[in-house]
Structure formats: C-alpha cells, structure tokens
Design a protein around this motif. Sequence first.
Motif, PDB file in Angstrom:
ATOM      1  N   GLN A 103       0.823  -1.216   0.000  1.00  7.54           N
ATOM      2  CA  GLN A 103       0.000   0.000   0.000  1.00  7.54           C
ATOM      3  C   GLN A 103       0.854   1.261   0.000  1.00  7.54           C
ATOM      4  O   GLN A 103       0.537   2.247  -0.667  1.00  7.54           O
ATOM      5  N   GLN A 104       1.959   1.180   0.778  1.00  3.78           N
ATOM      6  CA  GLN A 104       2.858   2.338   0.814  1.00  3.78           C
ATOM      7  C   GLN A 104       3.472   2.614  -0.558  1.00  3.78           C
ATOM      8  O   GLN A 104       3.561   3.771  -1.011  1.00  3.78           O
ATOM      9  N   LYS A 105       3.873   1.526  -1.214  1.00  3.09           N
ATOM     10  CA  LYS A 105       4.456   1.690  -2.548  1.00  3.09           C
ATOM     11  C   LYS A 105       3.430   2.275  -3.519  1.00  3.09           C
ATOM     12  O   LYS A 105       3.734   3.127  -4.358  1.00  3.09           O
ATOM     13  N   ARG A 106       2.182   1.755  -3.393  1.00  2.00           N
ATOM     14  CA  ARG A 106       1.135   2.247  -4.273  1.00  2.00           C
ATOM     15  C   ARG A 106       0.839   3.727  -4.001  1.00  2.00           C
ATOM     16  O   ARG A 106       0.621   4.519  -4.923  1.00  2.00           O
ATOM     17  N   LEU A 107       0.837   4.090  -2.719  1.00  2.80           N
ATOM     18  CA  LEU A 107       0.616   5.488  -2.356  1.00  2.80           C
ATOM     19  C   LEU A 107       1.734   6.381  -2.898  1.00  2.80           C
ATOM     20  O   LEU A 107       1.489   7.500  -3.392  1.00  2.80           O
ATOM     21  N   ILE A 108       2.965   5.859  -2.796  1.00  2.42           N
ATOM     22  CA  ILE A 108       4.116   6.641  -3.298  1.00  2.42           C
ATOM     23  C   ILE A 108       4.005   6.840  -4.815  1.00  2.42           C
ATOM     24  O   ILE A 108       4.211   7.933  -5.351  1.00  2.42           O
TER      25      ILE A 108
END
Length: 585
Positions: free
Chosen positions: A24-29
């Motif tokens: 999710q963090q990667k997707r948010l980034i």
Amino acid sequence: MPIFGENSDVDARQKGMFSMNLFQQKRLIKTFYLIAFLFVPLLVHLAVIQLFHNEEYSQKALEQRTLQVALEEIPRGKILDRTGQQSLTMGEKEPRITLFPQIIQEKQTAANRLGRILGRNPDELLAFFHAKPQFLPYPLTESQIRQIKDLKIPGVMVEEISLRYGVEPLASHVVGHLGHISGLASLEKLNSLTEKNYKISDLIGTSGLEYFYEKELKAEQPTMLARAYVDVYRRLIQGLGIQTEPQQKTGRQDVITTLDRDIQATVEKIMDEQLPRGAVVVMDARTGDLLAMASRPNYNPANIAQSLSDGNDAFLDHCTALYQPGSIFKVVVAAAALEEGLVKPGDSFVCLGDKDHYISCWHKPGHGPITFEEAFAQSCNPVFAELAVKLGAQKIIKYAQAFGLASQNIIGYPLSKDQRQNLELIAKPYNLVNSSVGQGPVLTTPVQLTAMMNVIVNNGVYIEPRLVKGVLNEQGKMSRHYPMGGSHKVISSETAKEIKRLLWLVTEKGVGKEAMVSGYGSAGKTGSAEIGNGKKTVNAWFSGFAPYDRPKYVVTVLVEGGISGGASAAPIFREIEKSILMLPH
C-alpha cells in the motif's frame, strides 16, 4: 505444541500485514508521484503566468472590474520632425467631454442639459448615452467647460484628450494615413507579424511612414486612461470613483524624420497660395537630409472619406513620382562634356532655332553664334544635342547613373521602385537627341533632381538622400538608427566648380533670372518638359541652391501645367529660398 502453532500463525499474519502495508505504501508513493507529475505542467504554466504574463492578466482583471476611456484619439507613436520634439501630424491636447453611460441614471435629463450647453440636439447626444464609455467629438470653449463641470453629473467629465491630427497636418503624403483592417485574413497576418495584439477595430498605417513603420508605431495602451471603479451594479465605489491614470508601457515607438517642421510649414503655405499642382523638395546641402517634401493637390489624413471624394490624385506623392525633367537634365550633359574634355566654357556653337539639324530651339529665330556658357545660361537645345552626339549614349547613361538618376533609394523610406525608370533607353535608336534635353525616355523624380543638384554644391560628390533618422523607443533610446547617406565621387571638383558658375549665369543673366534671391545670391537650372497629351501642356521646373557662396538649401520646384521653368517655377523657388533662409535656424 498448540501454543507453538498459534505463535506461528501470528507471525504469519504479521508478515502478511507487513507485506500488505508495504504494498500500500508503494502504491501510495506511486500515486503521489503520478499526481505530482500530472501537476508539473500546471505548476509550470502558473509560473509562466506569474513571471511573464503577470502584468497582462492583472490588466485584464482590472479591465473586468472597471470602466475606462482612452484619453487618446488614436493610441499610436508619433512621427516627429528632425528635432525629435515636434509632431508632423500637428496633434495637440484638447478638452473633451468624457462619458461613462453605465453610471448615468437619468440619461435623457443629462442629454438635455448637455445639449443646451453645447448648442446641440439632445437626441443627437442621447445616442452616446447608450453606447460604450468614450469621449465626445465636440470642441469646447472655456465657458462650456465651466458649465459642464458645474453640472456635477456622475459619469460626465471634462478631460484633456491627445488628438493625433491638428487643423493643418504637415507632409501628409510622406507621413501617410491610417485605415481600417480589411478583414479577418489581414487581422491574422498582422498578429502573425508582431507580438502586439491587433483587434479588427484598430486603425493601421496604409501609406507612407504610417505604413512602413506600423509595427513600431502601434500602441497597445493609450498614454492616459480615465478609469471608473464600479461594483457589480455599475455603481461607483466610494473612495475610488473615477481616476485618470498614466500608462507606463504602451508598446509604441516614435519615428524621427529629417524633415524640419518650420521649413515644411513654410513650403506648404507658399504652395497653397501659388502652386495648385506639383511638388517642392528641400534638401540640406551639407548632409543630403530631406528637410521638406510637399505635394499638391493635398489631402487631409484626418478625413480620408472627404479626400477620396476629391479624387485619387490627391493621394499621389508628386515628390517621388516620375516626370520628364526637361532642361534640368542638361546639367548632366554639361558635366559629362566638361569632365570628358569635349568642351570649354568659351567654345563657339551656332543655334539655328527651329531650323536646326538636330532639334529645334525654344527660341524659334535661333541664338545664332553662341558660346557654351551662353548656351547653358540660355538653355539652348541645339548645343546640347550636338554635345550629346559627341559624348554618345553610353557616357550620358554612365554620368546620369553616377548623379543618382537611376536610384530611387531614400534612406528610411523603402518605396517600391518604379520600373518605368530605365536610363538604358537613352541608347535606343532615335532617343539620344531628345534625351539630351530631358525629354523622351528620361524620367526622374523631384527628389532625384534635388540630390543631383546637390552634387554640384558638394564639389562633385553624390550623397544619398535621407528621410528618417531613426526610431525612438519609450525609454528614449534609438531602437533603430539610420546614418547619413553614403557618398561617391561623380565629377572632379574643378568640373563641379565650373557647373556651379554656369548655374549662377542662369539666374544672373539667363532664363532663370526670376530665381535670383536678392541679398543671398542663388544659382540653378530651369526646365520645361512638354507632355505629349495633345494639349501642349508643360511641366515647369526649377532646381537650384542658395546662398550662392555658401549653399545651405537645395530646392527643386515642379509646377504641373505651367508656362515654362523660368516663368512658373523660378519665382516660387525664389520665394521659398528667401523665406526659409530667414527662418531662425
């Protein structure tokens, strides 16, 4: 064992949650960078607006929340005389009624009250009260100004308006005139040629300097605005009201000519009194600068419609039009013959009048035995025909070209070349004799003849005529500069000195006596060119200079439909020279 298994499940769940959080963090980034990437063009565009178009958009925003009247008739750069201070269009500031119709509540009442003061029908005025903000076209007296101010009608003011044209604009044919943009295609072309923004309602230069320097003269803002600050209901905002505001950057430039306003005005006054059709050119004998160029019939650039009804001939600039020069061309033949050693001042000839072998003389009985210098003073045709035959066509062409009679160039004034001028035609069969007396295929302009005569004044050196000094920007600096004309040697100083003496004989004891300027001394040459229109019409010329000892002004006069150069043009030359020599320069 169960306890151990439960711990394993917990670890697994924790690892799964960690992996999901990382995803999710990667997707948010990625989403953040995508959004940031998408916003970059918008940010760049906003930066461009802020840095480069801030003033433009601020101006547009101001225009949307205010009403405004340009306190300038035609927002445009000036065309100035050689001092760079005096306008040739003669425009001045004059008081006019400035009207903001949207602010005025009782329009009919206001129109009635103004009508009484102006002495005009209120219905005529009422049309302005239902139009856009503007100034009214009526001149005002001091009494009318006081009465209008005493009315204290909101939205009605008296302001100084910069008018482009005065009562008698000068050098109309050189300055040129304005006209409307002919259509959308012309509008698109104008906007593609310059960064300045044109509107279909704009006036643009259609001839003369107004046309050649359109991009420089065009203004995007008036020099002064009357601005009414209003709310959404078109009511004046308290504390702001109506203000006059100078505009610092208007985008215009001024054209500085070589013309002298006082000399131009003097020449035009004399022409209006004595010369209904023709031209006068005045040149500075030292520099080759054109100090006056005037053509008649004239037109008024402030009222083109009226001028058009007078006939298209009013728009012809006779100063740069081609004419047969008549006997003024004998200066070229005489200079060539002296320079080539074919003749001396005291050499003898015989004139048989209308019985001469080559060409008849204007003096029908003939001059009989006559010296070369006498033939020059008396403008004897047979003598110059004989000299032309001895010189040959090619040498006459060569000298005529050196005298500038094949060049129509005027510095700063890029007129299209008139292809009818072709000195090579002198060499065609049967043309040489007629050409020797300035008839036949020989065609010149008054400007060219003035520059030719200036060769004699300048010890045999030709100087290219100049009309424009340069273009002055709003910072007071020359954005474009035209140096004085280039020069070349045409004849020796000795030959020039001898021609100068012969020109003096013309005014002292020859056919140009009427051109003698008392108190100063003058010299020059007459010309009488017969026009082959079946009516025996004569174009009368005189081209010369004064004072004789230290020439200051070279002046050429053309009188269309005159009697002869000596009778028609010489007296006007004399009056012009004397008048401009007495000016305080």
